[in-house]
Design a protein around this motif. Sequence first.
Motif, short mmCIF file in Angstrom:
data_model
loop_
_atom_site.label_atom_id
_atom_site.label_comp_id
_atom_site.label_asym_id
_atom_site.label_seq_id
_atom_site.Cartn_x
_atom_site.Cartn_y
_atom_site.Cartn_z
N ALA A 21 0.59 -1.15 0.13
CA ALA A 21 0.15 -0.07 0.12
C ALA A 21 0.69 1.34 -0.04
O ALA A 21 0.21 2.34 -0.39
N GLU A 23 4.14 4.17 -0.33
CA GLU A 23 4.96 4.72 -1.37
C GLU A 23 6.69 4.43 -1.06
O GLU A 23 6.64 4.77 0.03
N ALA A 74 -0.68 5.66 4.04
CA ALA A 74 -1.10 4.68 3.17
C ALA A 74 -2.48 3.93 3.48
O ALA A 74 -2.73 3.76 4.61
N ARG A 80 -9.20 2.47 -1.06
CA ARG A 80 -8.99 3.95 -1.40
C ARG A 80 -10.34 4.63 -1.84
O ARG A 80 -11.47 4.06 -2.31
N ARG A 81 -10.17 5.84 -1.54
CA ARG A 81 -11.52 6.67 -1.93
C ARG A 81 -12.66 6.33 -0.98
O ARG A 81 -13.82 6.73 -1.43
N ARG A 82 -12.44 5.85 0.15
CA ARG A 82 -13.60 5.71 1.18
C ARG A 82 -13.49 6.76 2.28
O ARG A 82 -14.21 6.25 3.26
N GLY A 83 -12.54 7.50 2.49
CA GLY A 83 -12.50 8.39 3.45
C GLY A 83 -11.38 7.64 4.70
O GLY A 83 -11.53 8.39 5.77
N ILE A 84 -10.83 6.80 4.43
CA ILE A 84 -9.97 6.12 5.53
C ILE A 84 -8.77 7.12 5.71
O ILE A 84 -8.21 7.53 6.85
N GLY A 85 -8.17 7.59 4.68
CA GLY A 85 -6.99 8.57 4.62
C GLY A 85 -7.40 9.63 5.47
O GLY A 85 -6.63 10.39 6.10
N LYS A 86 -8.61 10.23 5.11
CA LYS A 86 -9.27 11.44 5.51
C LYS A 86 -9.35 11.15 7.20
O LYS A 86 -8.76 12.06 8.08
N ASN A 112 3.91 12.22 -7.39
CA ASN A 112 3.15 11.33 -6.53
C ASN A 112 1.71 12.02 -6.53
O ASN A 112 1.51 12.66 -5.45
N ALA A 115 -1.03 10.98 -3.97
CA ALA A 115 -0.88 11.63 -2.76
C ALA A 115 -1.18 13.21 -2.72
O ALA A 115 -1.60 13.64 -1.73
N HIS A 117 -3.38 14.80 -4.29
CA HIS A 117 -4.64 14.90 -4.15
C HIS A 117 -5.19 14.63 -2.89
O HIS A 117 -6.11 15.55 -2.22
N ALA A 118 -4.77 13.70 -2.00
CA ALA A 118 -5.33 13.61 -0.58
C ALA A 118 -4.89 14.65 0.23
O ALA A 118 -5.35 15.12 1.05
N TRP A 119 -3.47 15.00 -0.01
CA TRP A 119 -2.72 15.83 0.69
C TRP A 119 -3.60 17.29 0.64
O TRP A 119 -3.82 17.99 1.66
N ALA A 121 -6.64 17.68 -0.35
CA ALA A 121 -7.93 17.71 0.16
C ALA A 121 -7.96 18.00 1.63
O ALA A 121 -8.86 18.39 2.08
C1 LIG Z 1 -2.74 9.07 -0.23
C2 LIG Z 1 -3.75 8.00 0.15
C3 LIG Z 1 -3.33 7.54 1.70
C4 LIG Z 1 -5.22 8.46 0.33
O1 LIG Z 1 -5.95 7.74 0.97
P1 LIG Z 1 -7.57 7.48 0.59
O2 LIG Z 1 -8.15 6.62 2.04
O3 LIG Z 1 -7.68 6.87 -0.56
O4 LIG Z 1 -8.12 8.91 0.91
P2 LIG Z 1 -9.49 9.31 1.12
O5 LIG Z 1 -10.59 8.59 0.51
O6 LIG Z 1 -9.56 9.94 2.48
O7 LIG Z 1 -9.68 10.64 0.21
C5 LIG Z 1 -9.75 11.91 0.79
C6 LIG Z 1 -9.86 12.84 -0.30
O8 LIG Z 1 -8.69 13.13 -0.89
C7 LIG Z 1 -8.66 13.51 -2.32
N1 LIG Z 1 -8.36 12.27 -3.22
C8 LIG Z 1 -7.91 11.16 -2.57
N2 LIG Z 1 -7.64 10.16 -3.65
C9 LIG Z 1 -7.69 10.98 -4.85
C10 LIG Z 1 -7.74 10.54 -6.15
N3 LIG Z 1 -7.00 9.17 -6.47
N4 LIG Z 1 -8.08 11.30 -6.94
C11 LIG Z 1 -8.68 12.58 -6.73
N5 LIG Z 1 -8.61 12.84 -5.54
C12 LIG Z 1 -8.60 12.20 -4.45
C13 LIG Z 1 -10.33 13.46 -2.49
O9 LIG Z 1 -10.60 14.88 -2.47
C14 LIG Z 1 -10.93 12.73 -1.56
O10 LIG Z 1 -12.14 13.07 -0.94
P3 LIG Z 1 -13.44 12.41 -1.71
O11 LIG Z 1 -13.22 11.03 -2.04
O12 LIG Z 1 -14.50 12.83 -0.66
O13 LIG Z 1 -13.60 13.10 -3.16
C15 LIG Z 1 -3.95 6.65 -0.77
O14 LIG Z 1 -4.18 7.33 -2.00
C16 LIG Z 1 -2.53 5.66 -0.85
O15 LIG Z 1 -2.39 5.06 -0.07
N6 LIG Z 1 -1.86 5.97 -1.85
C17 LIG Z 1 -0.54 5.34 -1.85
C18 LIG Z 1 0.63 5.63 -0.76
C19 LIG Z 1 1.02 7.22 -0.73
O16 LIG Z 1 1.47 7.65 -1.92
N7 LIG Z 1 0.98 7.82 0.21
C20 LIG Z 1 1.36 9.11 0.46
C21 LIG Z 1 2.86 9.39 0.80
S1 LIG Z 1 3.23 11.15 0.74
#
Ligand SMILES: CC(C)(COP(=O)(O)OP(=O)(O)OC[C@H]1O[C@@H](n2cnc3c(N)ncnc32)[C@H](O)[C@@H]1OP(=O)(O)O)[C@@H](O)C(=O)NCCC(=O)NCCS
Length: 137
Positions: A21, A23, A74, A80-86, A112, A115, A117-119, A121
Amino acid sequence: MRLRPATPDDVPALLAFWKTAAEDTNRVGDDAAAVTALIARDPEALLLAVEGDEIVGSLIAGFDGWRCHLYRFAVHPDRRRRGIGKVLLEAAEQRFHDFGGRRADAMVLDDNTLAHHAWTAGGYAAQPQWRRWVKDL
Ligand SMILES: CC(C)(COP(=O)(O)OP(=O)(O)OC[C@H]1O[C@@H](n2cnc3c(N)ncnc32)[C@H](O)[C@@H]1OP(=O)(O)O)[C@@H](O)C(=O)NCCC(=O)NCCS
């Protein structure tokens, strides 16, 4: 899904989870001794998202008494995209807030975009005027 701090018993599964999962570009590799030492030094720092017994997300919320650093953000590719990262980010920020931390930071690779996108957001923004300077010890 629920959040809890990692324990030493989680280490083998966590290392396997990160292989799937996380990076891993241009990093010092993870090993069991390093993760176990982190848990011993700061037992609340390594946050896990779990579904049943399965690790589905991780985030290290490291506070060194001065700065608030986020590492190993991660989420399992299938979750992914279920709000776990948030949820992980919000928990980490609450921990920093409780310590009196004023700014959280993360190291994010320039390419990346997933990432980014998530940061973004989560309210994070790049600081282009800084570069990270490192030395292997
Ligand atoms: C980064 C990561 C942890 C995000 O986890 P996640 O659970 O998918 O994130 P969330 O579902 O909480 O997303 C929160 C918001 O971020 C944004 N976002 C997350 N992934 C996105 C994508 N692929 N495209 C567009 N927006 C995205 C959206 O605004 C999202 O809210 P929404 O789904 O309501 O639109 C995940 O993508 C991951 O594990 N990536 C690989 C490892 C990595 O690169 N980690 C970061 C190292 S710096």
